[in-house]
Design a protein around this motif. Structure first.
Motif, PDB file in Angstrom:
ATOM      1  N   UNK A 200       0.813  -1.215   0.000  1.00  0.00           N
ATOM      2  CA  UNK A 200       0.000   0.000   0.000  1.00  0.00           C
ATOM      3  C   UNK A 200       0.850   1.272   0.000  1.00  0.00           C
ATOM      4  N   UNK A 201       2.168   1.103  -0.068  1.00  0.00           N
ATOM      5  CA  UNK A 201       3.064   2.255  -0.052  1.00  0.00           C
ATOM      6  C   UNK A 201       3.843   2.404   1.230  1.00  0.00           C
ATOM      7  N   UNK A 202       3.724   1.421   2.133  1.00  0.00           N
ATOM      8  CA  UNK A 202       4.453   1.458   3.404  1.00  0.00           C
ATOM      9  C   UNK A 202       5.946   1.213   3.175  1.00  0.00           C
ATOM     10  N   UNK A 203       6.757   1.641   4.119  1.00  0.00           N
ATOM     11  CA  UNK A 203       8.195   1.368   4.068  1.00  0.00           C
ATOM     12  C   UNK A 203       8.528   0.228   5.028  1.00  0.00           C
ATOM     13  N   UNK A 204       9.703  -0.344   4.843  1.00  0.00           N
ATOM     14  CA  UNK A 204      10.147  -1.414   5.737  1.00  0.00           C
ATOM     15  C   UNK A 204      10.254  -0.888   7.165  1.00  0.00           C
ATOM     16  N   UNK A 205      10.715   0.347   7.306  1.00  0.00           N
ATOM     17  CA  UNK A 205      10.842   0.950   8.635  1.00  0.00           C
ATOM     18  C   UNK A 205       9.488   1.117   9.300  1.00  0.00           C
ATOM     19  N   UNK A 222       1.181 -12.534  14.357  1.00  0.00           N
ATOM     20  CA  UNK A 222       1.029 -11.531  13.301  1.00  0.00           C
ATOM     21  C   UNK A 222       0.958 -12.217  11.942  1.00  0.00           C
ATOM     22  N   UNK A 223       0.004 -11.789  11.110  1.00  0.00           N
ATOM     23  CA  UNK A 223      -0.072 -12.258   9.728  1.00  0.00           C
ATOM     24  C   UNK A 223       0.191 -11.083   8.793  1.00  0.00           C
ATOM     25  N   UNK A 224       0.929 -11.344   7.721  1.00  0.00           N
ATOM     26  CA  UNK A 224       1.287 -10.315   6.748  1.00  0.00           C
ATOM     27  C   UNK A 224       1.030 -10.869   5.355  1.00  0.00           C
ATOM     28  N   UNK A 225       0.223 -10.176   4.566  1.00  0.00           N
ATOM     29  CA  UNK A 225      -0.094 -10.637   3.218  1.00  0.00           C
ATOM     30  C   UNK A 225      -0.142  -9.492   2.225  1.00  0.00           C
ATOM     31  N   UNK A 226      -0.141  -9.820   0.960  1.00  0.00           N
ATOM     32  CA  UNK A 226      -0.190  -8.839  -0.110  1.00  0.00           C
ATOM     33  C   UNK A 226      -1.589  -8.233  -0.246  1.00  0.00           C
ATOM     34  N   UNK A 227      -1.659  -6.908  -0.314  1.00  0.00           N
ATOM     35  CA  UNK A 227      -2.931  -6.244  -0.613  1.00  0.00           C
ATOM     36  C   UNK A 227      -3.248  -6.432  -2.082  1.00  0.00           C
ATOM     37  N   UNK A 240       3.804  -4.827  -5.661  1.00  0.00           N
ATOM     38  CA  UNK A 240       3.664  -6.245  -5.370  1.00  0.00           C
ATOM     39  C   UNK A 240       4.932  -6.700  -4.662  1.00  0.00           C
ATOM     40  N   UNK A 241       4.778  -7.037  -3.391  1.00  0.00           N
ATOM     41  CA  UNK A 241       5.920  -7.395  -2.559  1.00  0.00           C
ATOM     42  C   UNK A 241       6.409  -8.792  -2.940  1.00  0.00           C
ATOM     43  N   UNK A 242       7.715  -8.945  -3.089  1.00  0.00           N
ATOM     44  CA  UNK A 242       8.278 -10.226  -3.509  1.00  0.00           C
ATOM     45  C   UNK A 242       8.245 -11.243  -2.376  1.00  0.00           C
ATOM     46  N   UNK A 243       8.205 -12.525  -2.709  1.00  0.00           N
ATOM     47  CA  UNK A 243       8.271 -13.554  -1.663  1.00  0.00           C
ATOM     48  C   UNK A 243       9.502 -13.416  -0.775  1.00  0.00           C
ATOM     49  N   UNK A 244      10.620 -12.985  -1.341  1.00  0.00           N
ATOM     50  CA  UNK A 244      11.832 -12.828  -0.532  1.00  0.00           C
ATOM     51  C   UNK A 244      11.664 -11.720   0.502  1.00  0.00           C
ATOM     52  N   UNK A 245      10.946 -10.648   0.161  1.00  0.00           N
ATOM     53  CA  UNK A 245      10.716  -9.584   1.130  1.00  0.00           C
ATOM     54  C   UNK A 245       9.754 -10.039   2.225  1.00  0.00           C
ATOM     55  N   UNK A 246       8.778 -10.864   1.852  1.00  0.00           N
ATOM     56  CA  UNK A 246       7.899 -11.437   2.876  1.00  0.00           C
ATOM     57  C   UNK A 246       8.706 -12.290   3.857  1.00  0.00           C
ATOM     58  N   UNK A 263       3.915 -14.870   6.971  1.00  0.00           N
ATOM     59  CA  UNK A 263       4.225 -13.789   6.045  1.00  0.00           C
ATOM     60  C   UNK A 263       4.495 -14.352   4.661  1.00  0.00           C
ATOM     61  N   UNK A 264       3.568 -14.123   3.740  1.00  0.00           N
ATOM     62  CA  UNK A 264       3.682 -14.587   2.357  1.00  0.00           C
ATOM     63  C   UNK A 264       2.607 -13.876   1.542  1.00  0.00           C
ATOM     64  N   UNK A 265       2.751 -13.842   0.222  1.00  0.00           N
ATOM     65  CA  UNK A 265       1.799 -13.083  -0.598  1.00  0.00           C
ATOM     66  C   UNK A 265       0.335 -13.423  -0.362  1.00  0.00           C
ATOM     67  N   UNK A 266      -0.011 -14.719  -0.227  1.00  0.00           N
ATOM     68  CA  UNK A 266      -1.407 -15.118  -0.097  1.00  0.00           C
ATOM     69  C   UNK A 266      -1.864 -15.260   1.347  1.00  0.00           C
ATOM     70  N   UNK A 267      -1.051 -14.904   2.305  1.00  0.00           N
ATOM     71  CA  UNK A 267      -1.453 -15.011   3.706  1.00  0.00           C
ATOM     72  C   UNK A 267      -2.581 -14.034   3.992  1.00  0.00           C
ATOM     73  N   UNK A 268      -3.614 -14.518   4.679  1.00  0.00           N
ATOM     74  CA  UNK A 268      -4.704 -13.698   5.174  1.00  0.00           C
ATOM     75  C   UNK A 268      -4.898 -14.022   6.649  1.00  0.00           C
TER      76      UNK A 268
END
Length: 278
Positions: A200-205, A222-227, A240-246, A263-268
């Motif tokens: 969504x435009x967030x930074x790693x920090x 905590x769950x982290x997924x791709x919007x 689109x965040x890469x799997x390596x960044x997840x 933490x992965x692209x399809x995680x909800x």
């Protein structure tokens, strides 16, 4: 933006998927799987797992990331708690996730309906574990306590995004209110959980600061997924965040002190939620 290959998925209608869909349809149930266009619907329904959405299918809020209908909801269905509990039994679930639309139109914001649903599931399915994925209830601790007192095994509330982007995509809820909700859940002694979207435009920090904020209020899952943008009228995908960044986010969260980070692209929020009960 064109979707990368790792975000392409095909829903296959297995026998279990068809059976799950039949139970959902025949009992007039709503699921966040279908209303939220979840990319995991084929996999989860194929395993006989669904996240039930109670309180109707029309939300009183209009968040810019969510595909749920917005408007004036119908009165609550008094039979819904029993229908959900009966469906849990028919689907032979060991773990169930319940979520809901926001019902700011109701005096108790739907808390009583929530409590009744959880109690009915317990009555008909005494061995099932329950996760309540709740709205913020406007931060009212008396209403949160109604949910907590019905004894779900996990109470989850999604922070959704970092502090800076929250007012851009959430119509009523605030970052601070959500943190207070999660903190109240943690202080009650019930296992708390939260989830966010990235891209969504967030930074790693900023994601790191969000993790610190959640840990400070006692959240350990905590769950982290791709919007994924539901339509052209919704907030656009920035990246689109890469799997390596997840994978980096997962390592970051675990190093900071979370017990579980999905933490992965399809995680909800509810993806493989049955693992989190352990």
């Amino acid at each position: 933006m064109r979707k990368p290959d790792w975000l392409k998925v095909r829903i296959t209608a297995t026998e279990r998927y068809t059976q799950t869909k039949r139970i959902v349809d025949s009992h007039c149930l709503h699921t966040i799987c279908s209303s939220g266009r979840c990319p995991n619907m084929g996999e989860c329904w194929g395993r006989g797992v669904a996240t039930f959405m109670i309180g109707g299918e029309v939300c009183t809020r209009s968040c810019k990331f969510c595909n749920t209908q917005t408007g004036r909801p119908k009165p609550l269905d008094e039979d819904e708690p029993f229908h959900v509990a009966e469906s849990v039994a028919l689907m032979k679930l060991r773990h169930v996730v319940i979520t809901s639309v926001d019902r700011d139109d109701l005096p108790d914001l739907g808390a009583g309906h929530w409590s009744q649903t959880i109690q009915e599931i317990r009555r008909l399915n005494p061995h099932v574990t329950i996760e309540a994925l709740i709205p913020d209830f406007q931060g009212r601790t008396d209403l949160l306590d109604q949910i907590i007192s019905s004894s779900p095994d996990i109470v989850s509330h999604n922070l959704e995004t970092v502090r800076r982007i929250t007012p851009l995509i959430r119509s009523v809820a605030t970052y601070e209110t959500s943190l207070r909700v999660i903190g109240h859940i943690s202080q009650s002694g019930v296992k708390s959980k939260s989830g966010i979207m990235v891209g969504l435009g967030e930074t790693i920090e900023e994601v790191g600061c969000l993790m610190d904020d959640l840990l400070c209020v006692g959240c350990r899952i905590l769950t982290i997924g791709q919007y994924l943008q539901p339509s052209l009228h919704h907030y656009p995908v920035t990246e689109y965040i890469t799997p390596s960044q997840f994978a980096v986010y997962k390592t970051m969260g675990l190093n900071k002190g979370f017990d579980i980070v999905e933490s992965a692209p399809f995680v909800r929020s509810s993806y493989y939620a049955e693992k989190h009960i352990q």
